[in-house]
Design an enzyme around this catalytic site. Structure first.
Site, PDB file in Angstrom:
ATOM      1  N   GLY A   9       0.869  -1.184   0.000  1.00 12.09           N
ATOM      2  CA  GLY A   9       0.000   0.000   0.000  1.00 12.09           C
ATOM      3  C   GLY A   9       0.898   1.224   0.000  1.00 12.09           C
ATOM      4  N   GLY A  11      -0.083   4.420  -0.451  1.00 12.36           N
ATOM      5  CA  GLY A  11      -0.891   5.629  -0.308  1.00 12.36           C
ATOM      6  C   GLY A  11      -0.297   6.534   0.763  1.00 12.36           C
ATOM      7  N   ASN A  12      -1.172   7.237   1.465  1.00  9.25           N
ATOM      8  CA  ASN A  12      -0.694   8.226   2.439  1.00  9.25           C
ATOM      9  C   ASN A  12       0.156   7.608   3.549  1.00  9.25           C
ATOM     10  OD1 ASN A  12      -1.695  10.540   1.274  1.00  9.25           O
ATOM     11  ND2 ASN A  12      -3.657  10.436   2.345  1.00  9.25           N
ATOM     12  N   VAL A  13      -0.371   6.569   4.197  1.00 14.54           N
ATOM     13  CA  VAL A  13       0.377   5.988   5.323  1.00 14.54           C
ATOM     14  C   VAL A  13       1.618   5.251   4.808  1.00 14.54           C
ATOM     15  CG1 VAL A  13       0.331   4.378   7.259  1.00 14.54           C
ATOM     16  CG2 VAL A  13      -1.689   5.751   6.755  1.00 14.54           C
ATOM     17  N   ARG A  82     -11.026   5.850   6.073  1.00 13.09           N
ATOM     18  CA  ARG A  82     -12.403   6.318   6.251  1.00 13.09           C
ATOM     19  C   ARG A  82     -12.576   7.756   5.781  1.00 13.09           C
ATOM     20  NH1 ARG A  82     -13.286   7.175  12.610  1.00 13.09           N
ATOM     21  NH2 ARG A  82     -11.109   7.501  13.181  1.00 13.09           N
ATOM     22  N   ASN A  95     -11.704  -4.105   3.407  1.00 18.49           N
ATOM     23  CA  ASN A  95     -10.304  -4.305   3.762  1.00 18.49           C
ATOM     24  C   ASN A  95      -9.981  -5.767   4.072  1.00 18.49           C
ATOM     25  OD1 ASN A  95      -9.802  -1.684   3.234  1.00 18.49           O
ATOM     26  ND2 ASN A  95      -9.554  -1.011   5.349  1.00 18.49           N
ATOM     27  N   VAL A 118      -1.447  -2.287   9.616  1.00 23.72           N
ATOM     28  CA  VAL A 118      -1.903  -0.916   9.881  1.00 23.72           C
ATOM     29  C   VAL A 118      -3.355  -0.729   9.423  1.00 23.72           C
ATOM     30  CG1 VAL A 118      -1.466   1.536   9.373  1.00 23.72           C
ATOM     31  CG2 VAL A 118       0.464  -0.031   9.622  1.00 23.72           C
ATOM     32  N   HIS A 175      -8.434  -0.461  18.727  1.00 22.89           N
ATOM     33  CA  HIS A 175      -8.244   0.837  18.080  1.00 22.89           C
ATOM     34  C   HIS A 175      -9.606   1.313  17.587  1.00 22.89           C
ATOM     35  CE1 HIS A 175      -6.213   4.017  16.044  1.00 22.89           C
ATOM     36  NE2 HIS A 175      -6.454   3.574  14.833  1.00 22.89           N
TER      37      HIS A 175
HETATM   38  N1  LIG Z   1      -3.908   1.504  12.577  1.00 21.07           N
HETATM   39  C1  LIG Z   1      -3.974   2.808  12.551  1.00 21.07           C
HETATM   40  O1  LIG Z   1      -3.788   3.464  13.566  1.00 21.07           O
HETATM   41  C2  LIG Z   1      -4.239   3.509  11.238  1.00 21.07           C
HETATM   42  C3  LIG Z   1      -3.948   4.867  11.092  1.00 21.07           C
HETATM   43  C4  LIG Z   1      -4.155   5.476   9.857  1.00 21.07           C
HETATM   44  C5  LIG Z   1      -4.695   4.732   8.799  1.00 21.07           C
HETATM   45  N2  LIG Z   1      -4.993   3.436   8.995  1.00 21.07           N
HETATM   46  C6  LIG Z   1      -5.545   2.618   7.911  1.00 21.07           C
HETATM   47  O2  LIG Z   1      -4.515   2.334   6.988  1.00 21.07           O
HETATM   48  C7  LIG Z   1      -5.094   2.108   5.697  1.00 21.07           C
HETATM   49  C8  LIG Z   1      -4.366   2.974   4.664  1.00 21.07           C
HETATM   50  O3  LIG Z   1      -4.628   4.346   4.910  1.00 21.07           O
HETATM   51  P1  LIG Z   1      -4.076   5.452   3.880  1.00 21.07           P
HETATM   52  O4  LIG Z   1      -4.442   6.753   4.456  1.00 21.07           O
HETATM   53  O5  LIG Z   1      -2.668   5.166   3.527  1.00 21.07           O
HETATM   54  O6  LIG Z   1      -5.013   5.148   2.611  1.00 21.07           O
HETATM   55  P2  LIG Z   1      -4.669   5.468   1.076  1.00 21.07           P
HETATM   56  O7  LIG Z   1      -5.942   5.342   0.330  1.00 21.07           O
HETATM   57  O8  LIG Z   1      -3.906   6.739   0.975  1.00 21.07           O
HETATM   58  O9  LIG Z   1      -3.681   4.278   0.657  1.00 21.07           O
HETATM   59  C9  LIG Z   1      -4.079   2.949   0.607  1.00 21.07           C
HETATM   60  C10 LIG Z   1      -3.372   2.301  -0.566  1.00 21.07           C
HETATM   61  O10 LIG Z   1      -3.649   0.893  -0.559  1.00 21.07           O
HETATM   62  C11 LIG Z   1      -3.659   0.485  -1.916  1.00 21.07           C
HETATM   63  N3  LIG Z   1      -4.275  -0.822  -2.085  1.00 21.07           N
HETATM   64  C12 LIG Z   1      -5.593  -1.135  -2.088  1.00 21.07           C
HETATM   65  N4  LIG Z   1      -5.747  -2.451  -2.304  1.00 21.07           N
HETATM   66  C13 LIG Z   1      -4.519  -3.001  -2.438  1.00 21.07           C
HETATM   67  C14 LIG Z   1      -4.024  -4.310  -2.666  1.00 21.07           C
HETATM   68  N5  LIG Z   1      -4.844  -5.337  -2.815  1.00 21.07           N
HETATM   69  N6  LIG Z   1      -2.689  -4.464  -2.763  1.00 21.07           N
HETATM   70  C15 LIG Z   1      -1.839  -3.427  -2.607  1.00 21.07           C
HETATM   71  N7  LIG Z   1      -2.244  -2.166  -2.396  1.00 21.07           N
HETATM   72  C16 LIG Z   1      -3.570  -1.954  -2.304  1.00 21.07           C
HETATM   73  C17 LIG Z   1      -4.417   1.612  -2.623  1.00 21.07           C
HETATM   74  O11 LIG Z   1      -4.201   1.582  -4.021  1.00 21.07           O
HETATM   75  C18 LIG Z   1      -3.828   2.839  -1.940  1.00 21.07           C
HETATM   76  O12 LIG Z   1      -2.729   3.368  -2.651  1.00 21.07           O
HETATM   77  C19 LIG Z   1      -6.589   2.404   5.850  1.00 21.07           C
HETATM   78  O13 LIG Z   1      -7.298   1.197   6.037  1.00 21.07           O
HETATM   79  C20 LIG Z   1      -6.638   3.260   7.097  1.00 21.07           C
HETATM   80  O14 LIG Z   1      -7.893   3.196   7.738  1.00 21.07           O
HETATM   81  C21 LIG Z   1      -4.775   2.807  10.181  1.00 21.07           C
END
Ligand SMILES: NC(=O)c1ccc[n+]([C@@H]2O[C@H](COP(=O)([O-])OP(=O)(O)OC[C@H]3O[C@@H](n4cnc5c(N)ncnc54)[C@H](O)[C@@H]3O)[C@@H](O)[C@H]2O)c1
Length: 308
Positions: A9, A11-13, A82, A95, A118, A175
């Protein structure tokens, strides 16, 4: 040999975690995503920052799991975040499908890695990763407590006008809305905050901590927090890669600790090269224990929905 970290993944995280980890030179980093070009572009961009940062971390973006082979740590951030009005639990089914897609490929290519999950809803996704991977419980860890505690620490430091370095805090449980901040075990320069603040002030900070994720989602509107979450996962990865034996609140699969069986719940863990090397069972009051049980019950409901 340099350590190898895969982040699933981009993306942002995921991408921001790669940024923190590369700037700390924790190892070589592989970014992977289903969107063609995103991991490649972000990976190359980050690689090109390394001469300026004076860090020898090689960063590769890919869509091929073969490139992730033999990673020491794999961080799973794949999934949807979310939007305003959504709870973390609303992400469950989407997810979970992503977890089913990702974990098998990760495990085939890196059978000896330590998994840090995560994706949300965190505790249920960690449980899914644990069951799908077949790994021993020390090698599957959920990231939540380090983030929730960091939020609590930031709010305590702001309230008292002290350095964040002086503040430690523990947030246990799932969480979600039932997370369990523990003021008695939260300190400033070793002094419990219960000695330093009115009860009503502590309650206000505890509530802001519980709502910490939603507060940011409300501002961003199109996604959720990522700087602090990615810093949190970086601290966990560093503790493991450097075998620091660091005590951090993490989601761990409990087998009787705190009276909880067969569930991922946030508890104090010792992180070292073997992953979770110990779970600390700290003494809780009846009220704190009841809050932890309530939190565990809400995790149980979620894992029952997806049958893990
Ligand atoms: N545990 C925590 O405290 C915490 C904190 C922040 C975010 N999160 C969670 O982390 C996740 C990611 O958040 P984000 O802000 O980075 O989201 P985001 O949308 O910016 O990035 C998610 C990435 O996952 C990719 N993805 C989707 N399906 C995939 C797959 N099958 N294989 C590989 N990549 C795939 C998407 O293309 C995207 O680039 C979310 O579920 C969010 O809720 C958890």
């Amino acid at each position: 040999m340099r350590k190898k970290i895969t982040i699933v993944g981009s993306g942002n995280v995921g991408a921001t975690a790669a940024h923190w980890m590369a700037s700390k030179e924790l190892g070589d980093i592989v970014l992977i995503d289903i969107i063609d070009g995103v991991p490649q572009g972000k990976g190359l961009d980050l690689l090109e920052a390394m001469p300026i940062e004076k860090r020898d971390s090689f960063v590769l973006g890919t869509q091929d799991y073969k490139d992730t082979a033999n990673s020491d740590i794999v961080v799973i951030t794949a999934g949807i975040p979310r939007k305003p009005g959504m709870s973390r639990d609303d992400l469950l089914n989407t997810n979970y499908k992503i977890m089913q897609d990702v974990v098998g490929k990760v495990v085939t290519n890196s059978p000896n890695c330590i998994l840090i999950v995560v994706s949300n809803p965190l505790d249920a996704m960690a449980q899914a990763a644990y069951k799908i991977s077949g790994f021993s419980r020390n090698r599957v860890i959920g990231m939540a407590g380090v983030l929730d505690s960091a939020r609590f620490r930031a709010f305590i430091a702001m309230e008292l006008g002290v350095s964040v370095e002086n503040v430690t805090a523990f947030v246990l449980g799932g969480h979600g809305d039932t997370m369990v901040p523990l003021p008695r075990y939260s300190t400033v320069a070793g002094v419990p905050i219960t000695e330093l603040m009115e009860k009503s002030t502590i309650e206000r900070l505890v509530q802001r901590t519980r709502d910490g994720g939603a507060e940011i989602v409300k501002y961003l509107k199109t996604g959720s927090a990522f700087y602090a979450p990615s810093a949190a996962v970086t601290e966990m990865a560093e503790a493991i890669l450097k075998d620091k034996k660091k005590i951090l609140p993490c989601a761990a699969y409990l087998e009787g600790e705190y009276g909880i069986h067969g569930l991922f719940v946030g508890v104090p863990c010792k992180l070292g090269s073997r992953g979770i090397e110990d779970v600390w069972e700290i003494r809780l009051t009846d009220e704190e224990m009841a809050a932890l049980k309530k939190s565990a019950d809400s995790v149980k409901e979620l894992v029952a929905v997806v049958g893990v």
